[in-house]
Design an enzyme around this catalytic site. Sequence first.
Site, PDB file in Angstrom:
ATOM      1  N   SER A   1       1.124  -1.409   0.129  1.00 53.22           N
ATOM      2  CA  SER A   1      -0.245  -0.022  -0.261  1.00 53.22           C
ATOM      3  C   SER A   1       0.844   0.974   0.127  1.00 53.22           C
ATOM      4  CB  SER A   1      -1.396  -0.133   1.345  1.00 53.22           C
ATOM      5  OG  SER A   1      -1.312   1.603   1.430  1.00 53.22           O
TER       6      SER A   1
ATOM      7  N   TYR B   1      -0.902  -1.008  10.335  1.00 54.20           N
ATOM      8  CA  TYR B   1      -0.924  -0.993   9.199  1.00 54.20           C
ATOM      9  C   TYR B   1       0.057   0.136   8.058  1.00 54.20           C
ATOM     10  CZ  TYR B   1      -3.355  -0.819   4.411  1.00 54.20           C
ATOM     11  OH  TYR B   1      -3.475  -1.167   3.348  1.00 54.20           O
TER      12      TYR B   1
END
Length: 281
Positions: free
Chosen positions: A158, A181
């Site tokens: 990501s 994350y």
Amino acid sequence: MASEDLSVSNLYNIKGKVALVTGGGSGIGTMFASAYVQNGAKVYIASRKEKQLKEVADALDKKGPGSCHYIVADVSSKAGCDALAEELKRRESKLHILVNNSGATWGAPYNDVPEKEGWDRVMSLNVKGVFYLTVALTDLLAKDSDSFNPAHVINISSVAGLNTVATESGLASDGHGLWSYNTSKAAVNHLTSVLASTLSPRCITVNAVLPGIFPSKMTAFGYKTHGEKGMSSGTPMGRAGHPRDIAGIALFLGSSASAHITGAHIPIDGGALVGRVKAAL
């Protein structure tokens, strides 16, 4: 050289290839699976949710011309990764494409991030699972691979792995941040580089795709709260990502068109990263 076939149909051909996409029952995983099935590959999707897997597999299989099958699996542990690999080996003697897409996120206030759900689960699924599943399937990937037709590992990271701000993503409630994350995706980026170095002698490429904003389970809160327009407001290209954007990179990284590319980290974010750098200057 002049007689070499450089046509799109040859370079990007994945017809008959076998692919495994973890987290293939939703979001970006389904986009990868759909791109491969629609171009003639035999695709296995895997996750913990059998009902969701069956619905997606049936829909993609019906669309063809490739085929889609599913395996119920939990890749957050070594045991789960080994079990998935063993089941795939029972069904197939060769794997051409592995897409490590399964992932989890957790938003929480800075001073109240739960250890088990906020860190242990996120790091286990997002990082440890990528490593152990790749290890478990290395022999299947390496079989019959060569430098012009290597096997391909595609890790879904990501742009969050490059973002140093944990609280301004629009993906969590006000006052909540995605510390684990973002950190996990930075780890996936480096793990991609390490695996690329490790596996290139076995003719296996390892690359990372770094999506920006796409419709998925992880961005559902942001889409509900801010809408697509709000979620894409920081994107210079003026929109969020769509399945065709994923399909393009899926076919490139899963075919011989990318045979000489390994260790790459490729953002798909409509220019959000470069736009942010430009603004900072």
